[in-house]
Motif scaffolding. Structure first.
Motif, PDB file in Angstrom:
ATOM      1  N   PHE A 160      -8.577  -7.627  10.687  1.00 55.25           N
ATOM      2  CA  PHE A 160      -7.684  -6.718   9.984  1.00 55.25           C
ATOM      3  C   PHE A 160      -6.258  -7.063  10.380  1.00 55.25           C
ATOM      4  N   ALA A 161      -5.306  -6.543   9.616  1.00 56.39           N
ATOM      5  CA  ALA A 161      -3.907  -6.903   9.858  1.00 56.39           C
ATOM      6  C   ALA A 161      -3.000  -5.732   9.529  1.00 56.39           C
ATOM      7  N   PHE A 162      -1.876  -5.683  10.252  1.00 57.20           N
ATOM      8  CA  PHE A 162      -0.784  -4.775   9.926  1.00 57.20           C
ATOM      9  C   PHE A 162       0.379  -5.627   9.430  1.00 57.20           C
ATOM     10  N   VAL A 163       0.871  -5.275   8.241  1.00 57.67           N
ATOM     11  CA  VAL A 163       1.880  -6.100   7.582  1.00 57.67           C
ATOM     12  C   VAL A 163       3.119  -5.259   7.318  1.00 57.67           C
ATOM     13  N   LEU A 164       4.274  -5.870   7.521  1.00 56.60           N
ATOM     14  CA  LEU A 164       5.546  -5.232   7.196  1.00 56.60           C
ATOM     15  C   LEU A 164       6.183  -6.019   6.060  1.00 56.60           C
ATOM     16  N   MET A 165       6.286  -5.383   4.888  1.00 59.58           N
ATOM     17  CA  MET A 165       6.834  -6.044   3.712  1.00 59.58           C
ATOM     18  C   MET A 165       8.353  -5.873   3.661  1.00 59.58           C
ATOM     19  N   ARG A 166       8.994  -6.670   2.803  1.00 62.80           N
ATOM     20  CA  ARG A 166      10.447  -6.638   2.712  1.00 62.80           C
ATOM     21  C   ARG A 166      10.943  -5.385   1.985  1.00 62.80           C
ATOM     22  N   THR A 167      10.211  -4.935   0.959  1.00 67.69           N
ATOM     23  CA  THR A 167      10.646  -3.774   0.169  1.00 67.69           C
ATOM     24  C   THR A 167       9.482  -2.797   0.003  1.00 67.69           C
ATOM     25  N   PRO A 168       9.779  -1.499  -0.104  1.00 67.49           N
ATOM     26  CA  PRO A 168       8.698  -0.530  -0.353  1.00 67.49           C
ATOM     27  C   PRO A 168       8.081  -0.689  -1.736  1.00 67.49           C
ATOM     28  N   ASP A 169       8.838  -1.225  -2.700  1.00 67.59           N
ATOM     29  CA  ASP A 169       8.278  -1.444  -4.038  1.00 67.59           C
ATOM     30  C   ASP A 169       7.121  -2.431  -4.003  1.00 67.59           C
ATOM     31  N   SER A 170       7.193  -3.388  -3.087  1.00 71.13           N
ATOM     32  CA  SER A 170       6.103  -4.357  -2.977  1.00 71.13           C
ATOM     33  C   SER A 170       4.821  -3.677  -2.504  1.00 71.13           C
ATOM     34  N   ILE A 171       4.949  -2.674  -1.623  1.00 71.32           N
ATOM     35  CA  ILE A 171       3.774  -1.908  -1.199  1.00 71.32           C
ATOM     36  C   ILE A 171       3.185  -1.173  -2.397  1.00 71.32           C
ATOM     37  N   ASN A 172       4.056  -0.571  -3.201  1.00 74.67           N
ATOM     38  CA  ASN A 172       3.582   0.152  -4.386  1.00 74.67           C
ATOM     39  C   ASN A 172       2.870  -0.787  -5.355  1.00 74.67           C
ATOM     40  N   ARG A 173       3.410  -1.995  -5.529  1.00 74.30           N
ATOM     41  CA  ARG A 173       2.772  -2.958  -6.440  1.00 74.30           C
ATOM     42  C   ARG A 173       1.420  -3.405  -5.902  1.00 74.30           C
ATOM     43  N   LEU A 174       1.349  -3.624  -4.603  1.00 72.76           N
ATOM     44  CA  LEU A 174       0.078  -4.026  -4.001  1.00 72.76           C
ATOM     45  C   LEU A 174      -0.978  -2.930  -4.161  1.00 72.76           C
ATOM     46  N   MET A 175      -0.577  -1.683  -3.952  1.00 74.97           N
ATOM     47  CA  MET A 175      -1.535  -0.583  -4.049  1.00 74.97           C
ATOM     48  C   MET A 175      -1.948  -0.330  -5.498  1.00 74.97           C
ATOM     49  N   SER A 176      -1.009  -0.486  -6.417  1.00 76.77           N
ATOM     50  CA  SER A 176      -1.324  -0.217  -7.825  1.00 76.77           C
ATOM     51  C   SER A 176      -2.138  -1.338  -8.467  1.00 76.77           C
ATOM     52  N   SER A 177      -2.139  -2.534  -7.845  1.00 77.35           N
ATOM     53  CA  SER A 177      -2.878  -3.665  -8.421  1.00 77.35           C
ATOM     54  C   SER A 177      -4.220  -3.890  -7.731  1.00 77.35           C
ATOM     55  N   ARG A 178      -4.703  -2.922  -6.981  1.00 77.37           N
ATOM     56  CA  ARG A 178      -6.037  -3.045  -6.387  1.00 77.37           C
ATOM     57  C   ARG A 178      -7.102  -3.132  -7.481  1.00 77.37           C
ATOM     58  N   PRO A 179      -8.229  -3.803  -7.213  1.00 73.74           N
ATOM     59  CA  PRO A 179      -8.640  -4.414  -5.939  1.00 73.74           C
ATOM     60  C   PRO A 179      -8.070  -5.821  -5.747  1.00 73.74           C
ATOM     61  N   HIS A 180      -7.954  -6.210  -4.466  1.00 74.47           N
ATOM     62  CA  HIS A 180      -7.503  -7.549  -4.097  1.00 74.47           C
ATOM     63  C   HIS A 180      -8.669  -8.307  -3.463  1.00 74.47           C
ATOM     64  N   TYR A 181      -8.716  -9.602  -3.746  1.00 74.73           N
ATOM     65  CA  TYR A 181      -9.784 -10.447  -3.205  1.00 74.73           C
ATOM     66  C   TYR A 181      -9.167 -11.664  -2.528  1.00 74.73           C
ATOM     67  N   LEU A 182      -9.721 -11.994  -1.367  1.00 76.70           N
ATOM     68  CA  LEU A 182      -9.276 -13.173  -0.628  1.00 76.70           C
ATOM     69  C   LEU A 182     -10.488 -13.749   0.094  1.00 76.70           C
ATOM     70  N   ASP A 183     -10.721 -15.039  -0.082  1.00 80.17           N
ATOM     71  CA  ASP A 183     -11.913 -15.697   0.489  1.00 80.17           C
ATOM     72  C   ASP A 183     -13.199 -15.010   0.021  1.00 80.17           C
ATOM     73  N   ASN A 184     -13.216 -14.642  -1.257  1.00 85.99           N
ATOM     74  CA  ASN A 184     -14.394 -13.999  -1.862  1.00 85.99           C
ATOM     75  C   ASN A 184     -14.756 -12.676  -1.197  1.00 85.99           C
ATOM     76  N   ARG A 185     -13.771 -12.037  -0.593  1.00 84.76           N
ATOM     77  CA  ARG A 185     -13.989 -10.729   0.022  1.00 84.76           C
ATOM     78  C   ARG A 185     -13.019  -9.728  -0.602  1.00 84.76           C
ATOM     79  N   ARG A 186     -13.536  -8.542  -0.863  1.00 83.12           N
ATOM     80  CA  ARG A 186     -12.672  -7.485  -1.387  1.00 83.12           C
ATOM     81  C   ARG A 186     -11.915  -6.842  -0.234  1.00 83.12           C
ATOM     82  N   LEU A 187     -10.602  -6.913  -0.296  1.00 80.49           N
ATOM     83  CA  LEU A 187      -9.774  -6.402   0.788  1.00 80.49           C
ATOM     84  C   LEU A 187      -9.650  -4.883   0.707  1.00 80.49           C
ATOM     85  N   TYR A 188      -9.519  -4.296   1.878  1.00 80.34           N
ATOM     86  CA  TYR A 188      -9.314  -2.851   1.976  1.00 80.34           C
ATOM     87  C   TYR A 188      -7.856  -2.613   2.347  1.00 80.34           C
TER      88      TYR A 188
END
Length: 322
Positions: free
Chosen positions: A54-82
């Protein structure tokens, strides 16, 4: 110094779970940079008690967090990210760091042990304020100026907690996630199995885990979990009772509406009956009049026929005389 140091960093932080054990920090950052620049990325690798990273990430802008949350689900290495917003300690308790919830418990913060009477704390006003955070599925009003709001997305609840404090008519609100008993049982199982305990850091051995199980921190977690379980059952029962009560009131109101409709139909039936009686009486009068006219007409015909016979006899009599 980045711009994040000048603005509250809580709106820039993101927790990402269910990462592959083979994930690398660079690979994760490359994926996230499709949405915005990553300022910090702290990756916690898998170990003998945790099968995923798991990871804790600090993004440059809060809008990027909103875009990431609104575009769920995300997949990386054939795994659905939480993904969930990382809640700072001052915004939430320890339990709320582990679980997400679509339900939020709202009540007035009792700072002086004084009971607050707020008649405007009703369904309409609560919805008007909290519907800005997302789609509300249900809203349950409870006793003592409390309510539980169910959202369609757990991110709405996290956003409410991040925006704390909230006020209603100058009274500060206490905002807590509300968990079902099943969610709390799941968390209890996580605490009672060593291989599922939350990570305490890198390089821990069994002795450190055992010390943690007997530590004040773990005891406080279990006490808080027990209190939350009791509260969850209590609120769940209140919601059920309130639902039954609302259903009962709805049935009574519906019965009243049906009775009013029946009364209105009876009135209309009475009016129609009176109209029908009036029409029937009118028809009878017309029949009587028609019968009288028919008799008069028949009498006139008979009189005319008698006159014709009388004149015919007179004509025949005159013809015989001539």
């Amino acid at each position: 110094m980045s711009s994040n140091d000048l603005i509250d960093r809580k709106y820039y932080s993101l927790y990402i779970g269910n990462l592959s054990a083979d994930i690398r920090r660079k690979e994760l950052c490359q994926y996230l940079e499709h949405y915005s620049q990553v300022d910090e990325c702290q990756l916690f690798e898998a170990n003998h008690r945790r099968w995923t990273c798991f990871a804790f990430v600090l993004m440059r802008t809060p809008d990027s967090i909103n875009r990431l949350m609104s575009s769920r689900p995300h997949y990386l290495d054939n795994r659905r990210l939480y993904l969930k917003r990382a809640l700072p300690d001052q915004c939430s308790n320890k339990i709320e760091h582990f679980l997400t919830s679509e339900n939020v418990l709202i009540q007035f913060k009792d700072l002086k042990n004084q009971e607050i009477h707020e008649p405007n704390f009703n369904d309409e006003n609560i919805r008007n304020y909290f519907q800005t955070y997302g789609h509300i599925l249900n809203l349950y009003l409870l006793k003592n100026n409390r309510c539980v709001i169910e959202y369609s997305d757990y991110d709405s609840v996290d956003c409410i907690i991040l925006d704390s404090p909230h006020y209603f008519n100058s009274h500060e609100l206490q905002i807590d996630k509300y968990y079902s008993t099943e969610q709390l049982k799941q968390l209890d199982r996580m605490f009672t199995h060593n291989h599922e305990l939350p990570s305490l850091g890198a390089g821990e051995d069994d002795e450190q885990v055992e010390q943690f199980l007997h530590s004040r921190r773990y005891l406080n977690m279990r006490i808080r979990l027990l209190n939350d379980s009791i509260l969850s059952v209590k609120i769940s029962n209140e919601i059920k009772l309130e639902t039954i009560h609302q259903g009962f009131l709805l049935t009574i109101n519906r019965r009243k509406e049906l009775l009013e409709q029946i009364k209105e139909l009876n009135k209309q039936c009475q009016i129609l009956h009176e109209k029908n009686e009036a029409i029937k009486e009118n028809n009878q009068n017309r029949l009587h009049l028609n019968s009288k006219l028919e008799k008069n007409y028949q009498q006139q015909i008979t009189d005319q026929q008698n006159k014709q016979i009388e004149w015919r006899q007179k004509i025949e009599s005159l013809q015989e005389e001539t």
